[in-house]
Write a protein that holds these residues in place. Structure first.
Motif, PDB file in Angstrom:
ATOM      1  N   UNK A 189      49.487  30.386  83.438  1.00 14.88           N
ATOM      2  CA  UNK A 189      49.377  31.176  84.647  1.00 14.88           C
ATOM      3  C   UNK A 189      47.947  31.708  84.825  1.00 14.88           C
ATOM      4  N   UNK A 190      47.361  32.217  83.770  1.00 17.88           N
ATOM      5  CA  UNK A 190      46.012  32.780  83.844  1.00 17.88           C
ATOM      6  C   UNK A 190      44.963  31.687  84.101  1.00 17.88           C
ATOM      7  N   UNK A 191      45.250  30.481  83.603  1.00 18.24           N
ATOM      8  CA  UNK A 191      44.284  29.390  83.782  1.00 18.24           C
ATOM      9  C   UNK A 191      44.367  28.789  85.179  1.00 18.24           C
ATOM     10  N   UNK A 192      45.572  28.474  85.618  1.00 19.48           N
ATOM     11  CA  UNK A 192      45.704  27.678  86.844  1.00 19.48           C
ATOM     12  C   UNK A 192      46.028  28.484  88.090  1.00 19.48           C
ATOM     13  N   UNK A 193      46.811  29.541  87.960  1.00 16.16           N
ATOM     14  CA  UNK A 193      47.192  30.289  89.145  1.00 16.16           C
ATOM     15  C   UNK A 193      46.180  31.391  89.414  1.00 16.16           C
ATOM     16  N   UNK A 194      45.948  32.200  88.394  1.00 13.81           N
ATOM     17  CA  UNK A 194      45.024  33.321  88.588  1.00 13.81           C
ATOM     18  C   UNK A 194      43.580  32.942  88.355  1.00 13.81           C
ATOM     19  N   UNK A 195      43.395  31.832  87.676  1.00 10.76           N
ATOM     20  CA  UNK A 195      42.043  31.310  87.445  1.00 10.76           C
ATOM     21  C   UNK A 195      41.107  32.331  86.806  1.00 10.76           C
ATOM     22  N   UNK A 196      41.601  33.014  85.805  1.00  6.87           N
ATOM     23  CA  UNK A 196      40.730  33.964  85.097  1.00  6.87           C
ATOM     24  C   UNK A 196      40.242  33.397  83.763  1.00  6.87           C
ATOM     25  N   UNK A 197      40.796  32.258  83.368  1.00  2.78           N
ATOM     26  CA  UNK A 197      40.273  31.570  82.180  1.00  2.78           C
ATOM     27  C   UNK A 197      39.765  30.208  82.637  1.00  2.78           C
ATOM     28  N   UNK A 198      38.520  29.919  82.277  1.00  6.07           N
ATOM     29  CA  UNK A 198      37.950  28.623  82.627  1.00  6.07           C
ATOM     30  C   UNK A 198      38.065  27.694  81.413  1.00  6.07           C
ATOM     31  N   UNK A 199      39.012  26.777  81.494  1.00  5.39           N
ATOM     32  CA  UNK A 199      39.274  25.916  80.328  1.00  5.39           C
ATOM     33  C   UNK A 199      38.089  25.012  79.975  1.00  5.39           C
ATOM     34  N   UNK A 200      37.206  24.788  80.922  1.00  2.22           N
ATOM     35  CA  UNK A 200      36.001  23.981  80.639  1.00  2.22           C
ATOM     36  C   UNK A 200      35.134  24.627  79.558  1.00  2.22           C
ATOM     37  N   UNK A 201      35.254  25.944  79.447  1.00  2.00           N
ATOM     38  CA  UNK A 201      34.357  26.660  78.536  1.00  2.00           C
ATOM     39  C   UNK A 201      34.979  26.941  77.173  1.00  2.00           C
ATOM     40  N   UNK A 202      36.194  26.478  76.989  1.00  2.00           N
ATOM     41  CA  UNK A 202      36.857  26.724  75.696  1.00  2.00           C
ATOM     42  C   UNK A 202      36.302  25.754  74.642  1.00  2.00           C
ATOM     43  N   UNK A 203      35.855  26.301  73.513  1.00  2.00           N
ATOM     44  CA  UNK A 203      35.293  25.476  72.430  1.00  2.00           C
ATOM     45  C   UNK A 203      36.291  25.197  71.321  1.00  2.00           C
ATOM     46  N   UNK A 204      37.207  26.161  71.128  1.00  2.00           N
ATOM     47  CA  UNK A 204      38.227  25.967  70.093  1.00  2.00           C
ATOM     48  C   UNK A 204      39.595  26.250  70.703  1.00  2.00           C
ATOM     49  N   UNK A 205      40.488  25.295  70.552  1.00  2.00           N
ATOM     50  CA  UNK A 205      41.854  25.452  71.029  1.00  2.00           C
ATOM     51  C   UNK A 205      42.768  25.382  69.818  1.00  2.00           C
ATOM     52  N   UNK A 206      43.572  26.439  69.613  1.00  2.00           N
ATOM     53  CA  UNK A 206      44.469  26.475  68.456  1.00  2.00           C
ATOM     54  C   UNK A 206      45.909  26.509  68.926  1.00  2.00           C
ATOM     55  N   UNK A 207      46.725  25.651  68.377  1.00  2.00           N
ATOM     56  CA  UNK A 207      48.148  25.733  68.643  1.00  2.00           C
ATOM     57  C   UNK A 207      48.826  26.123  67.338  1.00  2.00           C
ATOM     58  N   UNK A 208      49.239  27.381  67.279  1.00  2.00           N
ATOM     59  CA  UNK A 208      49.798  27.896  66.027  1.00  2.00           C
ATOM     60  C   UNK A 208      51.318  27.797  66.053  1.00  2.00           C
ATOM     61  N   UNK A 209      51.917  27.700  64.876  1.00  2.00           N
ATOM     62  CA  UNK A 209      53.374  27.694  64.746  1.00  2.00           C
ATOM     63  C   UNK A 209      54.005  26.623  65.624  1.00  2.00           C
ATOM     64  N   UNK A 210      53.474  25.415  65.504  1.00  2.00           N
ATOM     65  CA  UNK A 210      53.945  24.327  66.366  1.00  2.00           C
ATOM     66  C   UNK A 210      55.452  24.094  66.233  1.00  2.00           C
ATOM     67  N   UNK A 211      55.976  24.290  65.036  1.00  2.00           N
ATOM     68  CA  UNK A 211      57.416  24.074  64.848  1.00  2.00           C
ATOM     69  C   UNK A 211      58.252  25.096  65.612  1.00  2.00           C
ATOM     70  N   UNK A 212      57.781  26.320  65.666  1.00  2.00           N
ATOM     71  CA  UNK A 212      58.488  27.347  66.433  1.00  2.00           C
ATOM     72  C   UNK A 212      58.295  27.077  67.925  1.00  2.00           C
ATOM     73  N   UNK A 213      57.093  26.659  68.256  1.00  2.40           N
ATOM     74  CA  UNK A 213      56.739  26.401  69.645  1.00  2.40           C
ATOM     75  C   UNK A 213      57.650  25.350  70.290  1.00  2.40           C
TER      76      UNK A 213
END
Ligand code: ADP
Length: 444
Positions: free
Chosen positions: A193-217
């Motif tokens: 929501x913050x990335x695409x609808x509200x556009x307050x996070x610019x994903x182009x500028x993200x250097x590290x993306x972490x997906x934690x607890x993938x099994x729970x996710x």
């Protein structure tokens, strides 16, 4: 009827329709593990590494100095009391901090140092003077996000000007102004929501993306798809890291979909064994009789600490009340309690303030209470079809071979359940001896 259980400050309602079992809540279990964790979990296994480019040299580090971290980050690590990298960190950190950045899928049981590793990676890649989100970490729940955020705050204590923001439901995205915090930790829906609808996070500028607890996710409806939508919008040079405590096929498939060209690190879990456990059964006619047998056992041996398992919440409550009325000091760990309450009961038990813990099947799953010497199956663990639940039996009673102490297990068995007990015995090929509860000499 309603009975007040001292120490819990809660009244326990015993209603007849409350027959249900506690449900496994992966996220709650994971949080509980974090709340009660005091130190690293040991492992005798070797770390297995699969490099995306097998010809490139494989580095491992024995000290944090070798990683050439920023001074303030190293200070933060030492302030947390870490002396040297954990087993998984030895291999994972050089990969995570490499230039150019490498992607990583890492699996090891909870408590082995994954969170500390990726927090270190995020903090070392952040540029404090740039005031926009640079690291994005997805977590399955708000509470788990908060726990990770705490680690960022502790480890980054000396990295002044690095700040964390939580993208979770209920937390408002700033309106009309940009986010100036460098590290965003959030749940997939809100982040999306913050990335695409509200556009307050610019994903182009993200250097590290972490997906934690993938099994729970992946266990949570919609989270896989939302995570993938976020990942698809990242730049190819963004570093992508995925962590999981378990690795069923489903987690694996998801990991491979979402992390391009990964290195893979695995640390297998210590196997549970029944080898150093003496197992007994006591034949009983009914619940009252089981209770009597339990009391005999209770008085007959000099007790260390015990956990008593019941199949349903209702049985667990009944037993708790019964024992208390007979003057035994017991505490009840049940799925109705909040995670915080459960954590505090387990903590008290660990500290030796409580001697006997009564619980249902799943509550104590994944909770490692090393000092327990006696386990009582007040009810045998059964699955939906009424067959023995071998895995749960092993979980309740088994210990890890090298680190586990010796223990004793008692099974309270109604006569008609005896064939099920024998199935368990055959399954594990380990003897369960009959015990006469009036003759406790057997045990000493
Ligand atoms: P995981 O994410 O695999 O569950 P954590 O990173 O939360 O593991 O680490 C488990 C516990 O061990 C935490 O209390 C953490 O502070 C501690 N810990 C992590 N890395 C180290 C280390 N290198 N040395 C000592 N303790 C550590």
């Amino acid at each position: 009827k309603s009975t007040t259980v001292p120490g819990l400050g809660a009244s326990i309602n015993i209603s007849e329709d409350d027959e249900e079992e506690d449900m496994v809540d992966l996220a709650a279990n994971s949080l509980l593990n974090k709340l009660i964790r005091q130190s690293l979990v040991e492992s005798t296994h070797r770390v297995e590494v699969l490099q995306k480019d097998p010809s490139s040299p494989l580095y491992s580090v024995k000290t944090f100095e070798e990683l050439r971290l920023k001074e303030e980050l190293l200070k933060g690590i030492y302030a947390m009391g870490f002396n040297r990298p954990s087993k998984i960190q030895e291999m994972a950190l050089p990969m995570m901090l490499a230039h150019p950045p490498q992607n990583l899928i890492a699996q090891s049981q909870s408590g082995t140092g994954k969170t500390a590793a990726f927090v270190l990676a995020m903090l070392s890649r952040v540029n404090a003077s740039e005031l926009f989100p640079q690291c994005l970490c997805l977590a399955p729940t708000y509470e788990l996000a908060l726990q990770t955020g705490r680690v960022v705050e502790q480890m980054g204590k000396f990295c002044i000007d690095v700040e964390v923001m939580y993208a979770v439901r209920g937390n408002r995205a700033p309106r009309g102004t940009d986010i100036t915090k460098q590290i965003i930790i959030g749940t997939p829906g809100t982040v999306l929501d913050w990335c695409f609808k509200r556009k307050v996070i610019d994903l182009d500028k993200i250097r590290v993306f972490v997906l934690d607890e993938a099994d729970v996710m992946i266990d949570t409806q919609g989270f896989s798809d939302q995570s993938i939508r976020i990942q698809r919008a990242l730049q190819p040079e963004c570093q992508m890291l995925l962590f999981s405590a378990t690795f069923e096929d489903s987690v694996w498939q998801f990991a491979e979909r979402i992390i391009p060209d990964p290195n893979v690190i695995k640390l297998r879990k210590e196997e549970l064994t029944l080898n150093n456990i003496r197992q007994y059964y006591v034949l009983c006619d009914n619940r009252k009789d089981k209770y009597q047998a339990l009391c005999n056992i209770y008085g007959g041996i000099t007790i260390g600490q015990a956990i008593i398992f019941c199949q349903t919440r209702r049985n667990a409550k009944w037993l708790t009340v019964e024992m208390m009325q007979d003057g035994h000091q017991v505490s009840l760990l049940s799925g109705e309690l909040t995670v915080d309450q459960r954590a505090s009961i387990i903590q008290r038990f660990r500290d030796g303030k409580e001697k006997v813990l009564i619980t249902t099947n799943v509550c104590a799953r994944g909770i490692d209470v090393k000092q327990v010497t006696i386990v009582v199956n007040f009810d045998l663990p059964l699955n939906q079809t009424g067959e023995p639940d071998y895995e749960t039996y092993l979980h309740r009673i088994g210990r890890t071979g090298r680190f586990g102490k010796k223990g004793i297990a008692f099974n309270m068995i109604e006569v008609n359940k005896l064939p099920l007990l024998f199935k368990i015995q055959d399954h594990f090929n380990s003897k369960i001896k009959q015990l006469d509860p009036d003759d406790m000499d057997e045990i000493e």
